[in-house]
Design an enzyme around this catalytic site. Structure first.
Site, PDB file in Angstrom:
ATOM      1  N   ALA A  31      -2.659  -2.187  13.326  1.00  0.00           N
ATOM      2  CA  ALA A  31      -2.149  -0.866  12.967  1.00  0.00           C
ATOM      3  C   ALA A  31      -1.307  -0.271  14.088  1.00  0.00           C
ATOM      4  CB  ALA A  31      -3.313   0.065  12.646  1.00  0.00           C
ATOM      5  N   ASN A  50       0.816  -1.207   0.000  1.00  0.00           N
ATOM      6  CA  ASN A  50       0.000   0.000   0.000  1.00  0.00           C
ATOM      7  C   ASN A  50       0.856   1.266   0.000  1.00  0.00           C
ATOM      8  OD1 ASN A  50      -2.282   1.724   0.244  1.00  0.00           O
ATOM      9  ND2 ASN A  50      -3.339   0.155   1.441  1.00  0.00           N
ATOM     10  N   HIS A  86      20.689   0.928  14.180  1.00  0.00           N
ATOM     11  CA  HIS A  86      21.909   1.567  14.666  1.00  0.00           C
ATOM     12  C   HIS A  86      22.359   0.914  15.967  1.00  0.00           C
ATOM     13  CE1 HIS A  86      22.147   5.028  11.953  1.00  0.00           C
ATOM     14  NE2 HIS A  86      20.816   5.046  11.992  1.00  0.00           N
ATOM     15  N   ARG A 101       9.957  -8.768  17.872  1.00  0.00           N
ATOM     16  CA  ARG A 101      10.255 -10.196  18.070  1.00  0.00           C
ATOM     17  C   ARG A 101       9.296 -11.007  17.197  1.00  0.00           C
ATOM     18  NH1 ARG A 101       8.449  -8.470  23.324  1.00  0.00           N
ATOM     19  NH2 ARG A 101       6.268  -8.964  23.558  1.00  0.00           N
TER      20      ARG A 101
END
Length: 181
Positions: free
Chosen positions: A155, A78, A108, A161
């Protein structure tokens, strides 16, 4: 851009090159219907090294390190999705990727407080999104995660994990709250 011009241009462009990214950006700014949708989807099917048929890619999608991206058959991506793949990213057959989802196989490093974060390098790990998965709008999938076949991620969730097959996961961080029967 016309489809005919795109078909002539694509064989001359190396996947992931500066020219590839410029063309991706130009196609990302076209409409979500008709020939524009067809051209954008065709571009990814032709230039990603491993991409199934019936891919549908809406506007404003950006893929980084496209040589590391594998897309199954009949995948729907989408509007506004960002996929960054310094390590391999796999999207399984029939998966639905909701608007403004971020899939990033790099993070990072930040453990040394005496050094700037930008100077500490990155950790990278592959991401696998199984077959028939639905990632809702604004989901973030982080490096090293496997989302099992048939899973649904609500959403706004941050997937840090693994999500088991056929699980329903929501929240920050994403946690399993149910199961598809």
């Amino acid at each position: 851009m016309q489809f005919r011009a795109l078909r002539r241009l694509v064989p001359l462009i190396e996947t992931g090159s500066h020219s590839w990214h410029l063309l991706q950006d130009r196609l990302a700014r076209t409409s979500s219907v008709g020939v524009d949708l067809d051209m954008r989807s065709w571009f990814y099917r032709r230039t990603l090294p491993d991409c199934g048929d019936l891919l549908c890619v809406f506007p404003d999608v950006a893929m980084h390190y496209p040589a590391n991206i594998t897309v199954g058959t009949e995948v729907f991506i989408n509007r506004g999705v960002n996929i960054s793949a310094p390590a391999p990213v796999t999207l399984g057959d029939h998966s639905l990727i909701g608007p403004y989802t971020v899939i990033n196989s790099g993070n990072h490093r930040f453990s040394d407080a005496g050094r700037r974060i930008r100077d500490q390098g990155h950790d990278i790990a592959p991401i696998s999104v199984g077959k028939d998965v639905w990632l809702g709008a604004h989901v973030s999938v982080l490096a090293g995660v496997n989302v099992g076949e048939g899973a649904v991620v609500g959403a706004g969730a941050v997937v840090s994990r693994d999500i088991p097959p056929y699980a329903i996961a929501v929240g920050v961080p994403a946690r399993v709250v149910g199961e598809r029967s």
